[in-house]
Design a protein around this motif. Sequence first.
Motif, PDB file in Angstrom:
ATOM      1  N   GLY A 110       0.777  -1.256  -0.108  1.00 42.97           N
ATOM      2  CA  GLY A 110      -0.024   0.045   0.090  1.00 42.97           C
ATOM      3  C   GLY A 110       0.842   1.305   0.016  1.00 42.97           C
ATOM      4  O   GLY A 110       0.578   2.315  -0.789  1.00 42.97           O
ATOM      5  N   CYS A 111       1.766   1.109   0.973  1.00 41.84           N
ATOM      6  CA  CYS A 111       2.744   2.587   0.788  1.00 41.84           C
ATOM      7  C   CYS A 111       4.133   2.089   0.913  1.00 41.84           C
ATOM      8  O   CYS A 111       4.890   3.275   0.904  1.00 41.84           O
ATOM      9  CB  CYS A 111       2.218   3.183   2.477  1.00 41.84           C
ATOM     10  N   ARG A 112       4.670   1.272   0.473  1.00 42.99           N
ATOM     11  CA  ARG A 112       6.225   0.812   0.473  1.00 42.99           C
ATOM     12  C   ARG A 112       6.869   0.589   1.558  1.00 42.99           C
ATOM     13  O   ARG A 112       7.968   0.430   1.427  1.00 42.99           O
ATOM     14  CB  ARG A 112       6.638   1.495  -0.980  1.00 42.99           C
ATOM     15  N   THR A 113       6.454   0.889   2.847  1.00 39.73           N
ATOM     16  CA  THR A 113       7.177   1.010   3.963  1.00 39.73           C
ATOM     17  C   THR A 113       8.001  -0.382   4.015  1.00 39.73           C
ATOM     18  O   THR A 113       7.004  -1.296   3.627  1.00 39.73           O
ATOM     19  CB  THR A 113       6.406   1.379   5.127  1.00 39.73           C
ATOM     20  N   THR A 114       9.080  -0.592   4.569  1.00 37.38           N
ATOM     21  CA  THR A 114       9.577  -1.783   5.017  1.00 37.38           C
ATOM     22  C   THR A 114       9.808  -1.515   6.413  1.00 37.38           C
ATOM     23  O   THR A 114      10.605  -2.494   7.259  1.00 37.38           O
ATOM     24  CB  THR A 114      11.106  -2.068   4.229  1.00 37.38           C
ATOM     25  N   ASN A 115       9.170  -1.028   7.083  1.00 36.60           N
ATOM     26  CA  ASN A 115       9.129  -1.166   8.583  1.00 36.60           C
ATOM     27  C   ASN A 115       7.574  -0.998   9.226  1.00 36.60           C
ATOM     28  O   ASN A 115       6.535  -0.854   8.339  1.00 36.60           O
ATOM     29  CB  ASN A 115      10.048  -0.191   9.231  1.00 36.60           C
ATOM     30  N   SER A 116       7.242  -0.955  10.237  1.00 36.61           N
ATOM     31  CA  SER A 116       5.811  -1.081  10.876  1.00 36.61           C
ATOM     32  C   SER A 116       5.390   0.478  10.846  1.00 36.61           C
ATOM     33  O   SER A 116       4.456   0.361  11.450  1.00 36.61           O
ATOM     34  CB  SER A 116       6.035  -1.731  12.297  1.00 36.61           C
ATOM     35  N   ILE A 162       1.630  -9.645   5.561  1.00 34.06           N
ATOM     36  CA  ILE A 162       1.944  -9.067   4.509  1.00 34.06           C
ATOM     37  C   ILE A 162       2.958  -9.568   3.710  1.00 34.06           C
ATOM     38  O   ILE A 162       3.132 -10.113   2.509  1.00 34.06           O
ATOM     39  CB  ILE A 162       2.617  -7.661   4.968  1.00 34.06           C
ATOM     40  N   GLU A 163       4.021 -10.348   4.675  1.00 32.51           N
ATOM     41  CA  GLU A 163       5.392 -11.232   3.763  1.00 32.51           C
ATOM     42  C   GLU A 163       4.816 -12.277   3.256  1.00 32.51           C
ATOM     43  O   GLU A 163       5.282 -13.056   2.240  1.00 32.51           O
ATOM     44  CB  GLU A 163       6.212 -11.173   4.722  1.00 32.51           C
ATOM     45  N   GLN A 164       3.927 -13.299   4.007  1.00 35.79           N
ATOM     46  CA  GLN A 164       3.112 -14.222   3.525  1.00 35.79           C
ATOM     47  C   GLN A 164       2.472 -14.078   2.105  1.00 35.79           C
ATOM     48  O   GLN A 164       2.591 -14.935   1.307  1.00 35.79           O
ATOM     49  CB  GLN A 164       1.914 -14.823   4.530  1.00 35.79           C
ATOM     50  N   ALA A 165       1.808 -12.799   1.862  1.00 35.43           N
ATOM     51  CA  ALA A 165       1.264 -12.592   0.802  1.00 35.43           C
ATOM     52  C   ALA A 165       2.012 -12.883  -0.609  1.00 35.43           C
ATOM     53  O   ALA A 165       1.832 -13.546  -1.524  1.00 35.43           O
ATOM     54  CB  ALA A 165       0.424 -11.346   0.580  1.00 35.43           C
ATOM     55  N   TYR A 166       3.283 -12.211  -0.196  1.00 32.96           N
ATOM     56  CA  TYR A 166       4.311 -12.295  -1.186  1.00 32.96           C
ATOM     57  C   TYR A 166       4.749 -13.454  -1.422  1.00 32.96           C
ATOM     58  O   TYR A 166       4.902 -13.874  -2.631  1.00 32.96           O
ATOM     59  CB  TYR A 166       5.553 -11.201  -0.823  1.00 32.96           C
ATOM     60  N   THR A 167       5.144 -14.222  -0.565  1.00 26.17           N
ATOM     61  CA  THR A 167       5.801 -15.560  -0.703  1.00 26.17           C
ATOM     62  C   THR A 167       4.627 -16.488  -1.401  1.00 26.17           C
ATOM     63  O   THR A 167       5.278 -17.369  -1.973  1.00 26.17           O
ATOM     64  CB  THR A 167       6.092 -16.135   0.831  1.00 26.17           C
ATOM     65  N   ASP A 168       3.586 -16.357  -0.818  1.00 26.16           N
ATOM     66  CA  ASP A 168       2.573 -17.067  -1.649  1.00 26.16           C
ATOM     67  C   ASP A 168       2.367 -16.973  -3.071  1.00 26.16           C
ATOM     68  O   ASP A 168       2.372 -17.982  -4.012  1.00 26.16           O
ATOM     69  CB  ASP A 168       1.078 -16.664  -1.214  1.00 26.16           C
ATOM     70  N   GLU A 224      -3.617 -15.943 -14.165  1.00 25.25           N
ATOM     71  CA  GLU A 224      -4.043 -15.391 -12.763  1.00 25.25           C
ATOM     72  C   GLU A 224      -5.006 -16.327 -12.023  1.00 25.25           C
ATOM     73  O   GLU A 224      -4.680 -16.371 -10.901  1.00 25.25           O
ATOM     74  CB  GLU A 224      -4.570 -13.742 -13.113  1.00 25.25           C
ATOM     75  N   SER A 225      -5.997 -16.799 -12.798  1.00 22.75           N
ATOM     76  CA  SER A 225      -6.790 -17.634 -12.152  1.00 22.75           C
ATOM     77  C   SER A 225      -6.035 -19.100 -11.451  1.00 22.75           C
ATOM     78  O   SER A 225      -6.491 -19.514 -10.332  1.00 22.75           O
ATOM     79  CB  SER A 225      -8.006 -18.091 -12.787  1.00 22.75           C
ATOM     80  N   LEU A 261      -4.901  -8.450   0.148  1.00 21.74           N
ATOM     81  CA  LEU A 261      -3.405  -8.379   0.096  1.00 21.74           C
ATOM     82  C   LEU A 261      -2.534  -8.867  -0.925  1.00 21.74           C
ATOM     83  O   LEU A 261      -1.865  -8.662  -1.292  1.00 21.74           O
ATOM     84  CB  LEU A 261      -3.127  -8.871   1.663  1.00 21.74           C
ATOM     85  N   HIS A 262      -3.044 -10.272  -1.265  1.00 21.78           N
ATOM     86  CA  HIS A 262      -2.418 -10.923  -2.160  1.00 21.78           C
ATOM     87  C   HIS A 262      -2.455 -10.210  -3.655  1.00 21.78           C
ATOM     88  O   HIS A 262      -1.700 -10.025  -4.106  1.00 21.78           O
ATOM     89  CB  HIS A 262      -2.908 -12.324  -2.457  1.00 21.78           C
ATOM     90  N   ARG A 263      -3.674  -9.443  -3.707  1.00 17.50           N
ATOM     91  CA  ARG A 263      -3.863  -8.656  -4.983  1.00 17.50           C
ATOM     92  C   ARG A 263      -2.777  -7.596  -5.182  1.00 17.50           C
ATOM     93  O   ARG A 263      -2.465  -7.363  -6.200  1.00 17.50           O
ATOM     94  CB  ARG A 263      -5.387  -8.338  -5.088  1.00 17.50           C
ATOM     95  N   ALA A 264      -2.818  -6.968  -3.819  1.00 16.38           N
ATOM     96  CA  ALA A 264      -2.124  -5.593  -3.765  1.00 16.38           C
ATOM     97  C   ALA A 264      -0.676  -6.150  -4.067  1.00 16.38           C
ATOM     98  O   ALA A 264       0.127  -5.508  -4.516  1.00 16.38           O
ATOM     99  CB  ALA A 264      -2.460  -5.063  -2.435  1.00 16.38           C
ATOM    100  N   ALA A 265      -0.257  -7.287  -3.515  1.00 19.81           N
ATOM    101  CA  ALA A 265       1.153  -7.706  -3.495  1.00 19.81           C
ATOM    102  C   ALA A 265       1.529  -8.055  -5.004  1.00 19.81           C
ATOM    103  O   ALA A 265       2.696  -7.356  -5.497  1.00 19.81           O
ATOM    104  CB  ALA A 265       1.607  -8.842  -2.811  1.00 19.81           C
ATOM    105  N   LEU A 266       0.513  -8.605  -5.633  1.00 18.76           N
ATOM    106  CA  LEU A 266       0.778  -8.968  -7.093  1.00 18.76           C
ATOM    107  C   LEU A 266       0.758  -7.738  -8.045  1.00 18.76           C
ATOM    108  O   LEU A 266       1.647  -7.507  -8.832  1.00 18.76           O
ATOM    109  CB  LEU A 266      -0.173  -9.814  -7.521  1.00 18.76           C
ATOM    110  N   ASP A 267       0.162  -6.821  -7.842  1.00 19.80           N
ATOM    111  CA  ASP A 267       0.078  -5.365  -8.230  1.00 19.80           C
ATOM    112  C   ASP A 267       1.461  -4.831  -8.071  1.00 19.80           C
ATOM    113  O   ASP A 267       1.941  -4.332  -9.274  1.00 19.80           O
ATOM    114  CB  ASP A 267      -1.397  -4.677  -7.866  1.00 19.80           C
ATOM    115  N   LEU A 268       1.789  -4.620  -7.065  1.00 23.46           N
ATOM    116  CA  LEU A 268       3.233  -3.978  -6.857  1.00 23.46           C
ATOM    117  C   LEU A 268       4.267  -4.708  -7.472  1.00 23.46           C
ATOM    118  O   LEU A 268       5.172  -4.148  -8.009  1.00 23.46           O
ATOM    119  CB  LEU A 268       3.367  -3.823  -5.205  1.00 23.46           C
TER     120      LEU A 268
END
Length: 195
Positions: free
Chosen positions: A10-16, A32-38, A50-51, A64-71
């Motif tokens: 959402g905002c590209r931060t790498t901290n909390s 968040i990290e799990q969405a990327y690794t998935d 994509e399906s 969250l998965h959708r947002a990770a894929l979009d980024l």
Amino acid sequence: MPRFAYPCPGCRTTNSLHDAGCDFEGTEWHHIEQAYTDVLAVLVDGAVTESALQHAVHDEWSGLHRAALDLLQREGRVEADGDTLGLLTAERYREEVSEPTREPMATIYREGSYPGCHDNSIFALVAWYEMVGLSWAETRQNVLEWLDRSGTWDRGGFEESSPEQLVDSKRHVYEAGYGWKEKAQAAKRVIERHG
């Protein structure tokens, strides 16, 4: 403060500390990290639709998965070819991000820098290359090539005696992981006045 391997989609931060209004503020970081690794665990085995990707993510596809894929797609790590998604190889990714195409970085890269904005331009380039995941050696080489190709070094206005000394003086920018946007926007304004 801990830093995380994947940026918030959402905002590209790498901290909390998320930006105000970030859709994922309050989301536990391991989600968040799990969405990327998935997403990446499926794509590392090869291109899929994509399906098929959504189905392979344990049938738990989320916003969250959708947002990770979009980024990952916006940053050029995942590309669409027709209706399939594929992960770029490390070599191809390095080639793609070595020439910034988004503004204001594209102007800096294309036009070069001028006295009065050298510090902001070089700061922005180093921070950009760090953000897109290039090593320090790759960042250093890209900035040195840019200084020569763009005519920036030949324009003068540097305290340092060589391009290598200049780039090495910006290593702290790379190591600290500073952002690039503010410096890039300031440099672009000066460059456009020269155009």
